[in-house]
Write a protein that holds these residues in place. Structure first.
Motif, mmCIF file in Angstrom:
data_model
loop_
_atom_site.group_PDB
_atom_site.id
_atom_site.type_symbol
_atom_site.label_atom_id
_atom_site.label_comp_id
_atom_site.label_asym_id
_atom_site.label_seq_id
_atom_site.Cartn_x
_atom_site.Cartn_y
_atom_site.Cartn_z
ATOM 1 N N PHE A 178 0.834 -1.199 0.000
ATOM 2 C CA PHE A 178 0.000 0.000 0.000
ATOM 3 C C PHE A 178 0.872 1.254 0.000
ATOM 4 O O PHE A 178 0.637 2.201 -0.761
ATOM 5 C CB PHE A 178 -0.920 -0.012 1.227
ATOM 6 C CG PHE A 178 -1.632 1.284 1.484
ATOM 7 C CD1 PHE A 178 -2.651 1.720 0.652
ATOM 8 C CD2 PHE A 178 -1.276 2.078 2.564
ATOM 9 C CE1 PHE A 178 -3.311 2.920 0.889
ATOM 10 C CE2 PHE A 178 -1.927 3.276 2.816
ATOM 11 C CZ PHE A 178 -2.941 3.701 1.968
ATOM 12 N N ARG A 179 1.919 1.259 0.834
ATOM 13 C CA ARG A 179 2.828 2.423 0.892
ATOM 14 C C ARG A 179 3.510 2.630 -0.459
ATOM 15 O O ARG A 179 3.646 3.772 -0.927
ATOM 16 C CB ARG A 179 3.869 2.215 1.988
ATOM 17 C CG ARG A 179 4.949 3.296 2.071
ATOM 18 C CD ARG A 179 4.351 4.649 2.405
ATOM 19 N NE ARG A 179 5.379 5.663 2.583
ATOM 20 C CZ ARG A 179 6.033 6.281 1.607
ATOM 21 N NH1 ARG A 179 5.760 5.970 0.345
ATOM 22 N NH2 ARG A 179 6.939 7.187 1.873
ATOM 23 N N ARG A 236 2.269 1.732 -3.370
ATOM 24 C CA ARG A 236 1.243 2.193 -4.303
ATOM 25 C C ARG A 236 0.940 3.675 -4.099
ATOM 26 O O ARG A 236 0.717 4.418 -5.066
ATOM 27 C CB ARG A 236 -0.034 1.349 -4.137
ATOM 28 C CG ARG A 236 0.115 -0.073 -4.684
ATOM 29 C CD ARG A 236 -1.110 -0.927 -4.374
ATOM 30 N NE ARG A 236 -2.322 -0.422 -5.014
ATOM 31 C CZ ARG A 236 -2.691 -0.710 -6.257
ATOM 32 N NH1 ARG A 236 -1.934 -1.507 -7.017
ATOM 33 N NH2 ARG A 236 -3.812 -0.226 -6.745
ATOM 34 N N VAL A 237 0.932 4.136 -2.860
ATOM 35 C CA VAL A 237 0.752 5.566 -2.587
ATOM 36 C C VAL A 237 1.884 6.370 -3.226
ATOM 37 O O VAL A 237 1.662 7.410 -3.849
ATOM 38 C CB VAL A 237 0.677 5.825 -1.065
ATOM 39 C CG1 VAL A 237 0.787 7.318 -0.754
ATOM 40 C CG2 VAL A 237 -0.616 5.271 -0.489
ATOM 41 N N HIS A 267 -9.669 0.312 -2.366
ATOM 42 C CA HIS A 267 -8.271 0.555 -2.028
ATOM 43 C C HIS A 267 -7.742 1.761 -2.803
ATOM 44 O O HIS A 267 -6.888 2.500 -2.317
ATOM 45 C CB HIS A 267 -7.434 -0.677 -2.350
ATOM 46 C CG HIS A 267 -7.477 -1.081 -3.795
ATOM 47 N ND1 HIS A 267 -8.629 -1.557 -4.402
ATOM 48 C CD2 HIS A 267 -6.525 -1.046 -4.768
ATOM 49 C CE1 HIS A 267 -8.370 -1.812 -5.674
ATOM 50 N NE2 HIS A 267 -7.119 -1.510 -5.918
ATOM 51 N N ARG A 268 -8.260 1.969 -4.028
ATOM 52 C CA ARG A 268 -7.831 3.121 -4.828
ATOM 53 C C ARG A 268 -8.186 4.423 -4.120
ATOM 54 O O ARG A 268 -7.381 5.366 -4.088
ATOM 55 C CB ARG A 268 -8.498 3.081 -6.205
ATOM 56 C CG ARG A 268 -8.163 1.877 -7.063
ATOM 57 C CD ARG A 268 -8.942 1.910 -8.356
ATOM 58 N NE ARG A 268 -10.387 1.803 -8.140
ATOM 59 C CZ ARG A 268 -11.128 0.736 -8.440
ATOM 60 N NH1 ARG A 268 -10.541 -0.344 -8.955
ATOM 61 N NH2 ARG A 268 -12.418 0.729 -8.222
ATOM 62 N N GLU A 285 -5.860 5.077 -1.322
ATOM 63 C CA GLU A 285 -4.573 5.573 -1.829
ATOM 64 C C GLU A 285 -4.648 7.055 -2.158
ATOM 65 O O GLU A 285 -3.702 7.808 -1.887
ATOM 66 C CB GLU A 285 -4.172 4.745 -3.056
ATOM 67 C CG GLU A 285 -3.765 3.320 -2.694
ATOM 68 C CD GLU A 285 -3.940 2.303 -3.804
ATOM 69 O OE1 GLU A 285 -3.829 1.086 -3.520
ATOM 70 O OE2 GLU A 285 -4.193 2.711 -4.969
#
Length: 545
Positions: free
Chosen positions: A40-41, A43-44, A70-71, A74
């Motif tokens: 996740f980190r 992807r951010v 999840h998008r 983010e």
């Protein structure tokens, strides 16, 4: 940074703890896609780099039209972390309201899910500030390539493909903590939508204080590290009450359901082990009454209710399924949480009826929230749980005003207090009980009658599925209550039966005698606003004109 200086309160700092101490914890989308916090980190960081590559600069506005995903999470982080403003578009607005809010916010780039592309088709030529569009899809890459763009948006690309092509941003800037981070629009029920906005500092303070309160209760309604979180409040609505930020800071498993379909929500609660959610009463009513969910085990589920009052009958029904249910209170303008009705361990030992009375209350203010209940002359009312007054508040995370609207901002903050226009009573413990909106109080023969209290009583009748009460003009009394009742399937309650039901509560002293002037009209549905609240303006227009 000079030695001894204090770091700013920035959204990027909320990511430190979960990424470093529990990087393997999951973030789940629809039970189909899973990411660790470490992923996740990354992807951010990729999203931030991708947005910068598309020309997004500090101060620009990036808008999102998506289901809970999840998008979206983010975007909650990446957009403000590069100094841009995140505009969470209410996808339930009319075309004219969409044009107004997108133009008023001066959106530069919009990320839009496939299902919301048709909303933009008729207005594309009227949203001149938008330079670029990015497509969000749940389809596979093969399916995605064949899809036609019906709105002629000329997407710069599809989210996942652009994300994978981007090199993760290595560092995020140290911003002024008062930099605007988010904006969205509160539609209310009249006039143009009003833009509210929040800074990094406000969002971090709201996250810390709300989480402190939710986590520190002895037993009931606690939100803690062992929980599994799933929002059932749209992420476009007041940051989903700010709880995704809290969940991320805690590092708990998060489950994002996409589109709200009752039996699919129940499936996720069971299969993913969801233990903490929040929603409006309408959504909970839908989930509990869906026949497909009859055998769903909800005994580990804690649910925070907000947006509108929690009917005692719905509270009882949820508790009958093992749900740990209670109330929170706030507004779009307040980021939003102001109060919570968590019960002490001693209160959990009380009989069911007494517990319900406490669970449906508006609750006690959070730390750092100054809350008062004042009469028409601005004097604080007696804390006897009977004297009504308007709720006015101060807290470090309240919006400073309405975007580009100085006149309405001055009204909101008249006298240095934020005016909620909610009518409430306060007891000796500081707990408040919202009784109505100032504009929804029914004035019967010079006395104030709470439409919410009357609705709550009617909801306790076994043949009533939904109800809304509005004031009907009457020559002698000024107004009398008109109950718009949706009967429960397979039942046929009568007006006399429901009036008799209300009279029982009048005789017990639980309602004022003016309630017996009740008129009843049976309807197929109760009109709702775009965020699921009862739309009393629409009901008045439909049934009183």
């Amino acid at each position: 940074m000079p030695m001894g200086s204090l770091p700013a309160l920035l959204i990027k700092h909320l990511l430190f703890s979960p990424v470093h101490y529990d990087p393997a914890q999951e973030i789940v989308y629809k039970g189909e896609h899973r990411f660790s916090y470490a992923e996740f980190r990354q992807r951010v960081a990729r999203l931030a780099a991708m947005l910068k590559a598309q020309g997004v600069e500090p101060g620009d506005t990036v808008a999102v039209m998506d289901y809970d995903s999840h998008r979206y999470l983010e975007c909650y982080f990446a957009v403000p972390m590069i100094g841009a403003v995140l505009h969470t578009i209410n996808v339930r607005l009319s075309s004219e309201q969409l044009v107004y809010t997108i133009s008023h916010a001066e959106d530069d780039l919009i990320l839009v899910h496939d299902e919301f592309i048709p909303l933009l088709a008729p207005i594309r030529g009227r949203i001149e500030s938008v330079r670029k569009f990015i497509r969000l899809t749940d389809e596979t890459s093969d399916e995605s390539d064949d899809r036609v763009d019906p709105a002629g948006l000329n997407f710069v690309g599809e989210y996942e493909q652009l994300l994978q092509a981007a090199q993760p941003l290595e560092t995020f800037p140290d911003l002024d903590e008062n930099t605007r981070a988010t904006c969205f629009y509160t539609t209310g029920t009249t006039g143009l939508p009003k833009g509210v906005y929040f800074s990094h500092r406000q969002l971090v303070l709201h996250t810390l204080t709300s989480l402190l309160t939710l986590a520190s209760n002895g037993t009931q309604g606690r939100f803690h590290r062992e929980d599994v979180y799933m929002p059932i409040t749209p992420m476009f609505h007041v940051h989903a009450w700010g709880i995704p930020y809290m969940a991320t800071l805690l590092g708990v498993k998060q489950v994002y359901p996409g589109k709200y379909i009752p039996h699919q929500l129940a499936r996720l609660i069971e299969t993913e082990g969801v233990t903490f959610s929040h929603c409006v009463p309408t959504i909970l009513h839908m989930l509990l009454n869906d026949a497909k969910n009859a055998d769903c085990d909800l005994s580990r589920w804690k649910v925070l209710i907000g947006g509108s009052s929690l009917p005692k009958a719905l509270c009882r029904q949820a508790m009958g399924r093992g749900v740990d249910i209670y109330t929170g209170y706030g507004m779009s303008e307040t980021c939003p949480i102001l109060t919570l009705s968590q019960l002490s361990d001693d209160e959990l030992a009380l009989p069911m009826d007494e517990q319900i009375e406490r669970r449906v209350r508006t609750g006690r203010p959070l730390p750092l929230v100054a809350l008062r209940v004042v009469d028409a002359e601005g004097r604080e009312v007696t804390a006897d749980d009977h004297a009504p007054g308007e709720v006015q508040v101060r807290a470090p995370w309240l919006t400073r005003g309405y975007l580009k609207d100085e006149k309405q901002s001055e009204r909101l903050w008249a006298g240095g207090w934020l005016h909620t226009h909610d009518v409430a009573c306060r007891d000796h413990t500081g707990s408040i009980r919202i009784t109505d909106r100032t504009k929804d109080v029914i004035k019967v023969g010079g006395e104030w009658l709470s439409s919410l209290e009357l609705e709550d009583v009617l909801m306790q009748h076994p043949d009533v599925s939904e109800v809304a009460v509005i004031g009907q003009p009457a020559a002698r009394w000024g107004e009398i209550p008109l109950a718009l009742v949706v009967p429960r399937a397979g039942t046929e309650p009568g007006e006399r039966e429901l009036t008799h039901h209300v009279r029982e509560f009048v005789d017990k002293g639980m309602l004022p005698k003016e309630s017996i002037l009740l008129k009843v009209r049976f309807v197929d549905q109760v009109d709702k606003t775009s965020v699921g609240k009862t739309n009393k303006v629409a009901l008045r227009e439909k049934y009183l004109t």
